[in-house]
Write a protein that holds these residues in place. Sequence first.
Motif, PDB file in Angstrom:
ATOM      1  N   GLN A  26       0.864  -1.231  -0.087  1.00  0.00           N
ATOM      2  CA  GLN A  26       0.192  -0.078  -0.119  1.00  0.00           C
ATOM      3  C   GLN A  26       0.775   1.291   0.113  1.00  0.00           C
ATOM      4  OE1 GLN A  26      -2.741  -0.689   3.707  1.00  0.00           O
ATOM      5  NE2 GLN A  26      -4.058  -1.680   2.229  1.00  0.00           N
ATOM      6  N   GLY A  27       1.875   1.063  -0.687  1.00  0.00           N
ATOM      7  CA  GLY A  27       2.834   2.351  -0.836  1.00  0.00           C
ATOM      8  C   GLY A  27       3.664   2.836   0.383  1.00  0.00           C
ATOM      9  N   ARG A  28       3.725   1.792   1.500  1.00  0.00           N
ATOM     10  CA  ARG A  28       4.737   1.963   2.581  1.00  0.00           C
ATOM     11  C   ARG A  28       5.294   0.697   2.579  1.00  0.00           C
ATOM     12  NH1 ARG A  28       1.259   5.755   6.356  1.00  0.00           N
ATOM     13  NH2 ARG A  28       0.992   7.396   4.984  1.00  0.00           N
ATOM     14  N   PRO A  29       6.824   0.661   3.328  1.00  0.00           N
ATOM     15  CA  PRO A  29       7.627  -0.249   3.371  1.00  0.00           C
ATOM     16  C   PRO A  29       6.853  -1.302   4.581  1.00  0.00           C
ATOM     17  CG  PRO A  29       8.871   1.791   3.761  1.00  0.00           C
ATOM     18  CD  PRO A  29       7.381   2.097   3.579  1.00  0.00           C
ATOM     19  N   VAL A  30       7.085  -2.321   4.734  1.00  0.00           N
ATOM     20  CA  VAL A  30       6.579  -3.254   5.291  1.00  0.00           C
ATOM     21  C   VAL A  30       6.839  -3.174   6.740  1.00  0.00           C
ATOM     22  CG1 VAL A  30       6.703  -5.845   6.003  1.00  0.00           C
ATOM     23  CG2 VAL A  30       6.743  -5.355   3.676  1.00  0.00           C
TER      24      VAL A  30
END
Length: 67
Positions: A26-30
């Motif tokens: 969703q566009g962000r790092p895990v």
Amino acid sequence: MSFGAVVVAAGEGKRFGGAKQFEKIQGRPVFFHSLKTLAEPAGIEELVLVVPESRLKEVETLVGKLP
């Protein structure tokens, strides 16, 4: 009750083919999703994120964007 948490995101991801903690969901790092989830409960006193030193500046910028 208060508590703390440590998120270990310093692996090299040799089998994965890269550092999976920096892959985007969703566009962000895990690791961002882990921090956000852990920061939500009431009572958390300390949250520690362990990352590779070579990516520290990048992570500091990303963590600064936490809601």
